[in-house]
Each structure stands twice: as C-alpha cells, then as structure tokens.
Design an enzyme around this catalytic site. Structure first.
Site, PDB file in Angstrom:
ATOM      1  NE  ARG A 120     -11.134  27.025  33.367  1.00 39.82           N
ATOM      2  CZ  ARG A 120     -11.374  25.768  32.992  1.00 39.82           C
ATOM      3  NH1 ARG A 120     -11.166  24.764  33.828  1.00 39.82           N
ATOM      4  NH2 ARG A 120     -11.813  25.503  31.779  1.00 39.82           N
ATOM      5  CG  HIS A 168     -16.048  26.993  29.013  1.00 40.37           C
ATOM      6  ND1 HIS A 168     -14.822  27.511  28.660  1.00 40.37           N
ATOM      7  CD2 HIS A 168     -15.816  25.669  29.294  1.00 40.37           C
ATOM      8  CE1 HIS A 168     -13.906  26.565  28.732  1.00 40.37           C
ATOM      9  NE2 HIS A 168     -14.474  25.449  29.110  1.00 40.37           N
ATOM     10  CD  GLN A 215     -15.736  22.587  25.962  1.00 34.65           C
ATOM     11  OE1 GLN A 215     -14.834  22.627  26.791  1.00 34.65           O
ATOM     12  NE2 GLN A 215     -15.820  21.630  25.061  1.00 34.65           N
ATOM     13  CG  ASP A 261     -20.866  20.779  31.853  1.00 31.81           C
ATOM     14  OD1 ASP A 261     -19.964  20.029  32.268  1.00 31.81           O
ATOM     15  OD2 ASP A 261     -20.836  22.036  32.011  1.00 31.81           O
ATOM     16  CB  CYS A 278     -17.463  20.702  27.978  1.00 29.80           C
ATOM     17  SG  CYS A 278     -18.215  20.629  29.618  1.00 29.80           S
ATOM     18  NE  ARG A 315     -11.550  24.232  25.090  1.00 31.68           N
ATOM     19  CZ  ARG A 315     -11.504  24.285  26.414  1.00 31.68           C
ATOM     20  NH1 ARG A 315     -11.974  23.279  27.125  1.00 31.68           N
ATOM     21  NH2 ARG A 315     -11.034  25.358  27.039  1.00 31.68           N
TER      22      ARG A 315
HETATM   23  N1   CP Z   1     -13.649  21.458  29.184  1.00 32.71           N
HETATM   24  C1   CP Z   1     -12.761  22.094  29.947  1.00 32.71           C
HETATM   25  O1   CP Z   1     -12.711  23.321  29.990  1.00 32.71           O
HETATM   26  O2   CP Z   1     -11.870  21.282  30.595  1.00 32.71           O
HETATM   27  P1   CP Z   1     -10.891  21.717  31.769  1.00 32.71           P
HETATM   28  O3   CP Z   1     -11.733  22.170  32.915  1.00 32.71           O
HETATM   29  O4   CP Z   1     -10.081  20.492  32.083  1.00 32.71           O
HETATM   30  O5   CP Z   1     -10.004  22.831  31.274  1.00 32.71           O
HETATM   31  N1  NVA Z   2     -19.742  23.634  33.813  1.00 34.47           N
HETATM   32  C1  NVA Z   2     -18.443  23.092  34.130  1.00 34.47           C
HETATM   33  C2  NVA Z   2     -17.559  23.101  32.918  1.00 34.47           C
HETATM   34  C3  NVA Z   2     -16.208  22.516  33.125  1.00 34.47           C
HETATM   35  C4  NVA Z   2     -15.352  22.593  31.901  1.00 34.47           C
HETATM   36  C5  NVA Z   2     -17.821  23.887  35.257  1.00 34.47           C
HETATM   37  O1  NVA Z   2     -17.913  25.130  35.229  1.00 34.47           O
HETATM   38  O2  NVA Z   2     -17.265  23.294  36.170  1.00 34.47           O
END
Ligand code: CP
Ligand code: NVA
Length: 307
Positions: free
Chosen positions: A100, A127, A130, A220, A260, A288
């Site tokens: 990530r 992502h 997700q 989101d 999400c 997930r």
């Molecule tokens: N939806 C999601 O990716 O959650 P986190 O940021 O908690 O991993």
């Molecule tokens: N768009 C959000 C998603 C979090 C799971 C971010 O990138 O922070």
C-alpha cells in the site's frame, strides 16, 4: 495470467470472474469450518506506507487461514534504500509482496523487478482488492447478472472509482460517476473506460440524473489519504454530493448503499443511510478477506486453479 495483481485492467473478464467464484468458494469453506491450507509454508510481505484497518487485518488473517504467514513493513518506500533494492531483498525471502503506497509507480516498479507476485493494496491511483470484495457483496445481494445492474458512485473520482472503471472495462456492468466539476476520474482510465466499457459508462455532475435507476449507490471519503490538507475545501465543494436519505430516494427502491470504509459520517454519508437496512458496507468489509484470499491462492501458486 499476469504474475501480479496491480490493476484489474491487467486481467480479462473471465479471470476476474474466476477470482470472484473462488472467493465465494473460500467464503463457504470458512463458514463450513473446512481447512484449506493452499499456501502452507508460504510467506507474504505486507508493506504499508499509509494507515489501514481492513487491508492490514484481512491479508494477515487470510494468509493464516491459507496456512501461510505474513511479515509487516511499515515504511515509506525509497527513503532508506531504493525501491528496487528493497524489492530484490524481499524476493529472496518471501513468496509474495503486498504493498500500500502513495505513488502507484512504486508498486509497478516493484512488480517489474522481482519474480514473486506483487499485490496492490491501494495506491493513490487504484484500489483493485476493494472492488473484488465489493462485487462479491453486490452479487450476494443482487445476483450474478451484473450486466443488468447500475452502480452510481457519488463523490470523488478517486482510486476506488478508478478501479471500478477498470472493472467496467472488463466485466459488463453499468457504472456512473456523479462528482463535482474538477473531481472526475483519472483521464487515462476514463478514456479507456469510455472506449472499452462493456456496459454504460457515464460521468456526470448532475446528482438526480446520475443516481436515477441505480441498484447500488457507492461513496467514499471526499479527501483520500494524502489529501488531508484539502479536507476543509473539499467539504464545501462536495456538500451537494452527500449520500443522505433524500439522495438514496432517487435510486431504485431496493438499491443498496456501499462504502469501502473508513467512512466520515456526516460528510459523504449520513448515519441514517450507512446504518440502514440497505447498507452492505460490512459485507464489503467481510469480503475483503475472501476476495484477497482468492487472489493470494491463485497468484502465489503460479496461476494454478486453487480448488
Ligand atoms: N477499505 C480499506 O481499504 O480499508 P483500510 O484503509 O482500513 O485498509
Ligand atoms: N479513497 C480512500 C480509500 C480508503 C480505503 C483513500 O485512498 O484514502
């Protein structure tokens, strides 16, 4: 099949649906208490530049349920040594790398320089994990005929929407982004989706037109991780795009609400919507685990059919 899970656009529709079918099977095995040590003895490195609850825990629990192990790295890539040097170290020890990162290019670079699979667990651009979980949850509620469904994504054309657009390039579904002017999706992905989408692909600023007839309303956060400085300005710009009871009333009467998570309650969604019977946000979160296990069980076994 490609070695890595960086973008849904790297897979064809059948491969994506195979991940979803395997996720359903693995979910049932967990519910039935059936052991499935498909990755016995294997190790996955988890790299986190950004915070996480769902991704961090579901990859750890998923590897545990598959008979493998995880090792955690909380660090910013490229700060202590080059991305490729770090990756070349990791590939000598582990069977896969999940990352990530802020910069999407870092995940791509890592994938290009190692022989083990690299899994994108969110970048500023995409992502994909997700969306697999989201679609698994959507199929559970609405059935497998995705081509007849309309998903209205209300809010920022961000990493989550970009991955939905990539999904729509490969699997028939009708997808609409409803966003304020200037907050549309990535231009390159949008151009590809406009060319390749298997169903209707629409970007609009008109909330009523965009949400009308939707089977699922998705939102989101308005400011993603890394955009915290813009949060106050965005709260004003996105105010008319809040998913509340009035907005949900524009969708089909049986439309589900999706997010999400994490949610900023009172901003992009109100309590009355996220806590309503229409909300499937915790199904998405649960899935997930199962969707990522499907990716792990496939890619860490060289693309061989898992079960
Ligand atoms: N939806 C999601 O990716 O959650 P986190 O940021 O908690 O991993
Ligand atoms: N768009 C959000 C998603 C979090 C799971 C971010 O990138 O922070």
């Amino acid at each position: 099949m490609v070695k890595d899970f960086i973008s849904l656009a790297d897979f064809n529709g059948d491969e994506i649906l195979a991940f979803l079918d395997l996720a359903d099977k693995l979910k049932k095995m967990v519910k039935d208490g059936a052991p499935h040590p498909l990755l016995s003895g294997k190790t996955l490195a988890l790299i986190f530049e950004k915070p996480s609850l769902r991704t961090r825990l579901t990859f750890q629990i998923g590897m545990y349920q598959l008979g493998g192990k995880t090792v955690l790295i909380d660090d910013i890539l490229g700060r202590r040594e080059s991305v490729s040097d770090m990756a070349h170290n990791l590939e000598r020890w582990v069977d896969g790398i999940m990352a990530r990162t802020y910069r999407h290019e870092h995940v791509v670079e890592m994938a290009q320089c190692v022989h083990v699979p690299v899994i994108n667990a969110l970048t500023d651009l995409l992502h994909p994990c997700q969306i697999l979980a989201d679609v698994q949850a959507l199929r559970e509620r609405k059935g497998a005929d995705l081509g007849s469904l309309k998903v209205a994504f209300v809010g920022d054309g961000n990493n989550v929407f970009n991955s939905w657009a990539n999904f729509a390039r490969r699997v028939p579904i009708n997808l609409t982004l409803v966003c304020p002017p200037g907050y549309e999706a990535d231009p390159e992905i949008t151009a590809c989706a406009q060319r390749e989408a298997k169903g209707e692909f629409v970007i609009t600023h008109d909330v009523s037109a965009g949400v009308r007839g939707a089977d699922a309303v998705y939102t989101d956060v308005w400011a993603s991780m890394g955009q915290e400085d813009e949060a106050a300005a965005r709260a004003e710009i996105f105010a008319d795009y809040q998913v509340n009871a009035k907005l949900m009333a524009l969708a089909k009467p049986d439309a589900v609400f999706m997010h999400c998570l994490p949610a900023h309650r009172g901003q992009e969604v109100t309590d009355e919507v996220i806590d309503s019977a229409r909300s499937i946000v915790f199904d998405q979160a649960e899935n997930r685990l199962h969707a990522q296990k499907a990716v792990l069980a496939t890619l860490l076994r060289g693309g061989k059919q898992a079960i």
